[in-house]
Design an enzyme around this catalytic site. Structure first.
Site, PDB file in Angstrom:
ATOM      1  N   ARG A 240       0.850  -1.185   0.000  1.00  0.00           N
ATOM      2  CA  ARG A 240       0.000   0.000   0.000  1.00  0.00           C
ATOM      3  C   ARG A 240       0.889   1.238   0.000  1.00  0.00           C
ATOM      4  O   ARG A 240       1.953   1.250   0.627  1.00  0.00           O
ATOM      5  CB  ARG A 240      -0.911   0.034   1.240  1.00  0.00           C
ATOM      6  CG  ARG A 240      -2.052  -0.979   1.219  1.00  0.00           C
ATOM      7  CD  ARG A 240      -3.108  -0.626   0.163  1.00  0.00           C
ATOM      8  NE  ARG A 240      -4.233  -1.559   0.137  1.00  0.00           N
ATOM      9  CZ  ARG A 240      -4.338  -2.608  -0.686  1.00  0.00           C
ATOM     10  NH1 ARG A 240      -3.391  -2.866  -1.558  1.00  0.00           N
ATOM     11  NH2 ARG A 240      -5.410  -3.371  -0.649  1.00  0.00           N
ATOM     12  N   HIS A 288      -0.906  -0.109  -9.878  1.00  0.00           N
ATOM     13  CA  HIS A 288      -1.543  -1.078  -8.962  1.00  0.00           C
ATOM     14  C   HIS A 288      -1.957  -2.337  -9.737  1.00  0.00           C
ATOM     15  O   HIS A 288      -3.133  -2.725  -9.761  1.00  0.00           O
ATOM     16  CB  HIS A 288      -2.769  -0.452  -8.270  1.00  0.00           C
ATOM     17  CG  HIS A 288      -3.124  -1.172  -6.987  1.00  0.00           C
ATOM     18  ND1 HIS A 288      -3.529  -0.535  -5.851  1.00  0.00           N
ATOM     19  CD2 HIS A 288      -3.121  -2.494  -6.678  1.00  0.00           C
ATOM     20  CE1 HIS A 288      -3.770  -1.424  -4.895  1.00  0.00           C
ATOM     21  NE2 HIS A 288      -3.525  -2.629  -5.376  1.00  0.00           N
TER      22      HIS A 288
HETATM   23  N1  LIG Z   1      -0.421  -4.368  -5.291  1.00  0.00           N
HETATM   24  C1  LIG Z   1      -1.342  -5.299  -5.418  1.00  0.00           C
HETATM   25  O1  LIG Z   1      -1.811  -5.546  -6.526  1.00  0.00           O
HETATM   26  C2  LIG Z   1      -1.749  -6.102  -4.209  1.00  0.00           C
HETATM   27  C3  LIG Z   1      -2.504  -7.255  -4.397  1.00  0.00           C
HETATM   28  C4  LIG Z   1      -2.836  -8.021  -3.288  1.00  0.00           C
HETATM   29  C5  LIG Z   1      -2.427  -7.642  -2.013  1.00  0.00           C
HETATM   30  N2  LIG Z   1      -1.704  -6.502  -1.861  1.00  0.00           N
HETATM   31  C6  LIG Z   1      -1.252  -6.101  -0.512  1.00  0.00           C
HETATM   32  O2  LIG Z   1      -0.476  -7.156   0.052  1.00  0.00           O
HETATM   33  C7  LIG Z   1      -0.786  -7.249   1.435  1.00  0.00           C
HETATM   34  C8  LIG Z   1      -0.393  -8.607   1.978  1.00  0.00           C
HETATM   35  O3  LIG Z   1      -1.290  -9.617   1.516  1.00  0.00           O
HETATM   36  P1  LIG Z   1      -1.270 -11.090   2.155  1.00  0.00           P
HETATM   37  O4  LIG Z   1      -2.380 -11.839   1.525  1.00  0.00           O
HETATM   38  O5  LIG Z   1       0.105 -11.663   2.093  1.00  0.00           O
HETATM   39  O6  LIG Z   1      -1.608 -10.742   3.693  1.00  0.00           O
HETATM   40  P2  LIG Z   1      -1.469 -11.659   4.987  1.00  0.00           P
HETATM   41  O7  LIG Z   1      -1.525 -13.107   4.608  1.00  0.00           O
HETATM   42  O8  LIG Z   1      -2.454 -11.143   5.973  1.00  0.00           O
HETATM   43  O9  LIG Z   1       0.019 -11.376   5.522  1.00  0.00           O
HETATM   44  C9  LIG Z   1       0.368 -10.213   6.183  1.00  0.00           C
HETATM   45  C10 LIG Z   1       1.778 -10.376   6.745  1.00  0.00           C
HETATM   46  O10 LIG Z   1       2.193  -9.126   7.293  1.00  0.00           O
HETATM   47  C11 LIG Z   1       2.638  -9.338   8.634  1.00  0.00           C
HETATM   48  N3  LIG Z   1       2.352  -8.158   9.481  1.00  0.00           N
HETATM   49  C12 LIG Z   1       1.174  -7.537   9.699  1.00  0.00           C
HETATM   50  N4  LIG Z   1       1.323  -6.514  10.553  1.00  0.00           N
HETATM   51  C13 LIG Z   1       2.635  -6.496  10.897  1.00  0.00           C
HETATM   52  C14 LIG Z   1       3.409  -5.694  11.763  1.00  0.00           C
HETATM   53  N5  LIG Z   1       2.874  -4.680  12.460  1.00  0.00           N
HETATM   54  N6  LIG Z   1       4.726  -5.966  11.886  1.00  0.00           N
HETATM   55  C15 LIG Z   1       5.283  -6.999  11.200  1.00  0.00           C
HETATM   56  N7  LIG Z   1       4.607  -7.806  10.353  1.00  0.00           N
HETATM   57  C16 LIG Z   1       3.288  -7.557  10.218  1.00  0.00           C
HETATM   58  C17 LIG Z   1       1.836 -10.516   9.137  1.00  0.00           C
HETATM   59  O11 LIG Z   1       2.504 -11.073  10.272  1.00  0.00           O
HETATM   60  P3  LIG Z   1       1.933 -12.395  10.999  1.00  0.00           P
HETATM   61  O12 LIG Z   1       2.187 -13.520  10.013  1.00  0.00           O
HETATM   62  O13 LIG Z   1       2.758 -12.520  12.207  1.00  0.00           O
HETATM   63  O14 LIG Z   1       0.478 -12.157  11.227  1.00  0.00           O
HETATM   64  C18 LIG Z   1       1.844 -11.410   7.893  1.00  0.00           C
HETATM   65  O15 LIG Z   1       3.036 -12.141   7.819  1.00  0.00           O
HETATM   66  C19 LIG Z   1      -2.273  -6.931   1.485  1.00  0.00           C
HETATM   67  O16 LIG Z   1      -2.679  -6.490   2.772  1.00  0.00           O
HETATM   68  C20 LIG Z   1      -2.424  -5.849   0.442  1.00  0.00           C
HETATM   69  O17 LIG Z   1      -2.283  -4.582   1.030  1.00  0.00           O
HETATM   70  C21 LIG Z   1      -1.358  -5.728  -2.928  1.00  0.00           C
END
Ligand SMILES: NC(=O)c1ccc[n+]([C@@H]2O[C@H](COP(=O)([O-])OP(=O)(O)OC[C@H]3O[C@@H](n4cnc5c(N)ncnc54)[C@H](OP(=O)(O)O)[C@@H]3O)[C@@H](O)[C@H]2O)c1
Length: 328
Positions: A240, A288
């Site tokens: 983001r 994006h």
């Molecule tokens: N650009 C694009 O086209 C696109 C597409 C899809 C997604 N995204 C972005 O990618 C993000 C990640 O997606 P995902 O499916 O991988 O999410 P996810 O499975 O929820 O993984 C989030 C990761 O971030 C870690 N995290 C969260 N808060 C943290 C903090 N304060 N300090 C350290 N680590 C932290 C979590 O730790 P824990 O494992 O310990 O909970 C987890 O490992 C989405 O939220 C979205 O914003 C972008």
């Protein structure tokens, strides 16, 4: 009166009909239709549903559909839920607000791995320079750069971060990964918690951001933290825009501490025409697009979860259930 379960679809900037067609095929026997803002004022329109499938719904949708006890779950057509959790959610009779379920990969992981690996490859192999030379008709070799000189850090080791870390490992990069809770991923050096962030950054030359946007992660990538990257650092932001302090990134690129950035996400999208990122010679902007929601894969995943709920599954057993207190 129609007693079949009802799914309501509400996605801004999207033609509803192709999505409804796929959902109807996946959920025979269900009533599936789209929510329109003008329904709100129509007393004859159906205002309640058992399930909602949404992307960036307006507050008016939540006010109308989520105030009914009939609603069992809201499915987000994306992995990031920052915009969704920041809406006002009613809590009915003191019960917790309706469960939110986000996409769990649904074809995004491979796209993200492709995008990040191309960004890393392009930078390490200097393909931008090679392309510029080829446009000048120059057949010129460049001194090979060593992968060992480009350790990569991945922030966020969730569904997408882990997929990306493993893809980078398959190209034999040294990979460091950071998350809230410590993880074990074969071949990846992992770090957990805020205290471990700066020590981890200091071991990386390339940084990939795949964190969710929460109160804890907003503005995380500021001057102090980005300065910890090894000299000649390269930043790939695919999570983001609000994770990165724009001016700090530009200042570190201009000072030469950072060599470049490939940015897919921005504080304001579309990126305003006069934003400094567009013309910065060390920044590549993509709209994006690193990982798109794939209609068939996403709706198949959501329909399968709806059917599980209809067959009595506990919503807490569904992958992708959002923890509202954490914000992701
Ligand atoms: N650009 C694009 O086209 C696109 C597409 C899809 C997604 N995204 C972005 O990618 C993000 C990640 O997606 P995902 O499916 O991988 O999410 P996810 O499975 O929820 O993984 C989030 C990761 O971030 C870690 N995290 C969260 N808060 C943290 C903090 N304060 N300090 C350290 N680590 C932290 C979590 O730790 P824990 O494992 O310990 O909970 C987890 O490992 C989405 O939220 C979205 O914003 C972008």
């Amino acid at each position: 009166m129609n007693s079949s379960p009802r799914v309501v679809f509400c996605a801004t900037h999207t033609q509803a009909e192709p999505w409804l067609e796929v959902l109807r095929a996946q959920l025979p026997g269900f009533t599936v239709d789209a929510w329109h803002a003008d329904h709100a004022a129509d007393p004859a329109a159906e205002h309640t549903a058992d399930y909602a499938v949404v992307w960036a719904p307006p507050q008016a949708f939540i006010d109308q559909v989520a105030t009914s006890e009939r609603l069992k779950a809201v499915f987000n057509l994306g992995a990031g839920v920052d915009a969704l959790v920041s809406l006002r959610w009613p809590s009915l009779k003191g019960a917790p607000p309706v469960p939110l379920i986000r996409l769990d990969d649904a074809g995004m992981g491979t796209q993200m791995a492709e995008y990040v690996c191309q960004a890393v490859t392009r930078h390490v192999r200097e393909l931008d320079v090679v392309e510029a030379q080829s446009r000048q008709g120059q057949w010129a070799f460049r001194k090979p750069r060593l992968r060992a000189d480009f350790p990569v850090g991945v922030l966020g080791l969730g569904v997408l971060g882990q997929r990306v870390a493993l893809a980078l490992r398959s190209f034999e990069y040294t990979v460091h990964g950071w998350s809230r809770s410590a993880k074990q991923i074969e071949g990846v050096t992992t770090y957990g918690g805020m205290d471990a962030l700066e020590p981890m950054l200091s071991k990386c030359r390339i940084l990939v951001n795949l964190l969710p946007l929460t109160d804890q992660t907003q503005d995380l990538l500021n001057k102090q933290r980005l300065s910890k990257l090894m000299p000649g650092g390269y930043v790939i932001n695919v999570a983001r825009g609000a994770h990165v302090v724009d001016e700090d990134l530009v200042a570190l690129l201009d000072s030469g501490h950072l060599a470049g950035a490939m940015l897919d996400v921005f504080r304001q999208e579309p990126l305003p025409a006069d934003h400094a990122f567009w013309k910065h010679p060390k920044i590549v902007v993509t709209p994006h697009t690193s990982s798109r929601t794939l209609r068939n894969e996403s709706l198949a995943q959501i329909a399968q979860k709806i059917l599980r709920l209809e067959h009595g599954a506990d919503v807490r057993s569904l992958p992708g259930l959002v923890d509202r207190s954490r914000g992701y």
